[in-house]
Enzyme design. Structure first.
Site, PDB file in Angstrom:
ATOM      1  N   ASP A  63       0.820  -1.208   0.000  1.00  0.00           N
ATOM      2  CA  ASP A  63       0.000   0.000   0.000  1.00  0.00           C
ATOM      3  C   ASP A  63       0.861   1.270   0.000  1.00  0.00           C
ATOM      4  O   ASP A  63       2.046   1.249   0.337  1.00  0.00           O
ATOM      5  CB  ASP A  63      -0.889   0.044   1.246  1.00  0.00           C
ATOM      6  CG  ASP A  63      -2.029  -0.940   1.201  1.00  0.00           C
ATOM      7  OD1 ASP A  63      -2.070  -1.774   0.270  1.00  0.00           O
ATOM      8  OD2 ASP A  63      -2.890  -0.888   2.099  1.00  0.00           O
ATOM      9  N   ASP A  64       0.216   2.381  -0.373  1.00  0.00           N
ATOM     10  CA  ASP A  64       0.660   3.760  -0.121  1.00  0.00           C
ATOM     11  C   ASP A  64       1.702   4.295  -1.094  1.00  0.00           C
ATOM     12  O   ASP A  64       2.019   5.480  -1.044  1.00  0.00           O
ATOM     13  CB  ASP A  64       1.194   3.936   1.304  1.00  0.00           C
ATOM     14  CG  ASP A  64       0.106   3.773   2.357  1.00  0.00           C
ATOM     15  OD1 ASP A  64      -1.073   3.613   1.969  1.00  0.00           O
ATOM     16  OD2 ASP A  64       0.433   3.773   3.559  1.00  0.00           O
ATOM     17  N   HIS A  66      -5.715   2.814  -4.336  1.00  0.00           N
ATOM     18  CA  HIS A  66      -5.792   3.021  -2.881  1.00  0.00           C
ATOM     19  C   HIS A  66      -6.403   4.397  -2.602  1.00  0.00           C
ATOM     20  O   HIS A  66      -6.019   5.055  -1.635  1.00  0.00           O
ATOM     21  CB  HIS A  66      -4.398   2.904  -2.275  1.00  0.00           C
ATOM     22  CG  HIS A  66      -4.373   2.623  -0.806  1.00  0.00           C
ATOM     23  ND1 HIS A  66      -5.286   1.833  -0.170  1.00  0.00           N
ATOM     24  CD2 HIS A  66      -3.501   3.049   0.165  1.00  0.00           C
ATOM     25  CE1 HIS A  66      -5.007   1.763   1.117  1.00  0.00           C
ATOM     26  NE2 HIS A  66      -3.922   2.503   1.351  1.00  0.00           N
ATOM     27  N   HIS A  76      -5.947   9.170  -0.112  1.00  0.00           N
ATOM     28  CA  HIS A  76      -5.781   8.337   1.086  1.00  0.00           C
ATOM     29  C   HIS A  76      -6.583   8.914   2.261  1.00  0.00           C
ATOM     30  O   HIS A  76      -6.052   9.137   3.361  1.00  0.00           O
ATOM     31  CB  HIS A  76      -4.309   8.192   1.472  1.00  0.00           C
ATOM     32  CG  HIS A  76      -4.051   6.969   2.321  1.00  0.00           C
ATOM     33  ND1 HIS A  76      -4.244   6.952   3.683  1.00  0.00           N
ATOM     34  CD2 HIS A  76      -3.616   5.729   1.999  1.00  0.00           C
ATOM     35  CE1 HIS A  76      -3.941   5.759   4.171  1.00  0.00           C
ATOM     36  NE2 HIS A  76      -3.554   4.990   3.150  1.00  0.00           N
ATOM     37  N   HIS A 129       3.660  -2.288   2.993  1.00  0.00           N
ATOM     38  CA  HIS A 129       3.599  -0.931   2.453  1.00  0.00           C
ATOM     39  C   HIS A 129       4.845  -0.634   1.632  1.00  0.00           C
ATOM     40  O   HIS A 129       5.902  -1.229   1.857  1.00  0.00           O
ATOM     41  CB  HIS A 129       3.442   0.092   3.589  1.00  0.00           C
ATOM     42  CG  HIS A 129       2.146  -0.038   4.327  1.00  0.00           C
ATOM     43  ND1 HIS A 129       1.936  -1.010   5.284  1.00  0.00           N
ATOM     44  CD2 HIS A 129       0.985   0.669   4.231  1.00  0.00           C
ATOM     45  CE1 HIS A 129       0.700  -0.903   5.761  1.00  0.00           C
ATOM     46  NE2 HIS A 129       0.107   0.107   5.139  1.00  0.00           N
TER      47      HIS A 129
END
Length: 428
Positions: free
Chosen positions: A244-245, A295, A299, A389
């Site tokens: 993620d991210d 995602h 965010h 991540h």
């Protein structure tokens, strides 16, 4: 007068010969099966024995003679890529069957697209009879009888059965089947196989840990009630690594390189605004064969946003990804995993599956590589979706990844992308 009489005799002889010739062209009644077997020449018997042994040898490897399709690891998408669309597609209790008439093959596949049955209808199988099969291969492990046929079954191991299908009205083989019962009975992604979420961190306070446990229970229960929300994959020896991210300019490229070096696929849930900042990294991930997913754009916690704001977050992220790879993703991971009925419904309307996780490495809390690896290897199960991540702070995730991949492979887990694991579309 003598000449006409002689001519008439010639005509009578010719007529008799003509009738004899016609009679000889009529179909000769087929020999009884026993006579046919006994009448085989030694060379023909040898050829049949060679064929049967070849069938058995190929079955031991999960294949039938004349095809490289394998009931251990082949998938329907590979068959279609090589043979095109089937001539006929039928549903069955175990899955679906695709028939290729010109190939004289039919293949059975489950909901995940895994081939569990390969059937050959090759013309030379008519040479095979029960006695010849028994002579070459020994007595079958089972003989299954129906109103229309007998099935000789050789159980080669717990994953492979070789079957000879013999109609009652012919007593010779109609077709053969190489069958994988485990794939045929593979669990569907359903309420029956939804995992609880694992992963721990010593850095969490008692209240934070209690809050996380409560959220995990709630989101698992929520996923059971919503068909487009996934916690894990089916009960088979596969896992997915998700990040993620990202993207960023250091950690994400390093992760891509490690995945490539180990020849495994990763799944990147990119934030739309970061995609716009680092499009080259997104393209690197996609061009390397990894799955690129959404995602959100900023965010933000979608459950605290209006319907319009949720739609904007999804659409902007989708457009940002599409501008780089030419495709809009069909998979979304909600920020922080926060998902409610409104978010799930909007995601469905926008063409997204929501994919969460069943193992949290907590690489954002207790960040050291050893804890990341332990959180996976102490808990890993069939179908796990593993959360990590790839933002610029996750250098320990980069450090942990090679050892984690090797440990999973040592335990015989196949590391796959989410499209493969969940049998969902990766892109719209």
């Amino acid at each position: 007068m003598l000449k006409p009489i002689r001519s008439m005799k010639v005509m009578i002889v010719f007529f008799i010969l003509f009738l004899s010739a016609c009679q000889s062209q009529k179909t000769v009644p087929e020999e009884p099966l026993e006579q046919r077997e006994n009448s085989l020449q030694p060379k023909e018997v040898d050829a049949v024995s060679i064929l049967l042994n070849e069938i058995m040898d190929q079955a031991q490897n999960g294949m039938t003679v004349g095809s490289q399709i394998n009931v251990m690891d082949s998938k329907m998408e590979q068959v279609k890529a090589e043979w095109g669309e089937p001539d006929k597609l039928d549903q069955s209790g175990k899955g679906s069957y695709a028939t290729y008439d010109e190939k004289n093959f039919a293949v059975g596949f489950n909901e995940s697209g895994e081939i569990f049955d390969v059937r050959s209808y090759a013309n030379d199988l008519i040479k095979l009879t029960p006695d010849l099969i028994n002579d070459s291969l020994g007595q079958p492990d089972q003989v299954r009888k129906t109103n229309s046929e007998e099935i000789y079954v050789y159980v080669l191991n717990h994953l492979i059965e070789l079957k000879f299908i013999i109609p009652n009205n012919s007593k010779a083989v109609h077709h053969i089947s190489v069958y994988n019962p485990e794939r045929a009975n593979a669990d569907k992604i359903s309420d029956e196989y939804v995992l609880d979420i694992k992963g721990q961190s010593k850095q969490l306070t008692a209240s934070a840990w209690e809050s996380m446990k409560n959220w995990r229970q709630q989101i698992v229960a929520f996923a059971k009630e919503h068909e487009n929300v996934y916690i894990n994959g089916p009960n088979k020896k596969q896992v997915a690594l998700t990040f993620d991210d990202g993207p960023d300019e250091l950690v994400t490229p390093a992760i891509i390189d490690i995945l490539d070096e180990h020849h495994v696929k990763g799944n990147f849930f990119f934030v739309g605004s970061n995609v716009e900042a680092h499009p080259d990294v997104v393209k690197q991930a996609y061009d390397s064969g990894h799955l690129v997913a959404s995602h959100s754009y900023n965010h933000v916690e979608l459950t605290k946003r209006s319907q319009a704001e949720i739609q904007t977050e999804m659409k902007r992220a989708g457009q940002a990804i599409k501008s780089v790879i030419g495709k809009e993703t069909a998979i979304l991971r909600t920020p922080y995993g926060e998902t409610n009925k409104q978010v799930a419904e909007i995601a469905k309307q926008e063409g997204y599956s929501i994919v969460l996780w069943s193992i949290d490495t907590l690489d954002w809390s207790q960040k050291e590589a050893s804890n990341i690896i332990n959180n996976v290897m102490n808990h890993v199960r069939n179908g796990d979706i593993i959360l990590m991540h790839s933002d610029s702070e996750k250098t320990e995730t980069v450090k942990a990844l090679p050892a984690l991949i090797e440990a999973l492979q040592k335990e015989n887990f196949e590391i796959v992308d989410l499209e493969t694991l969940l049998n969902v579309k990766a892109y719209q």
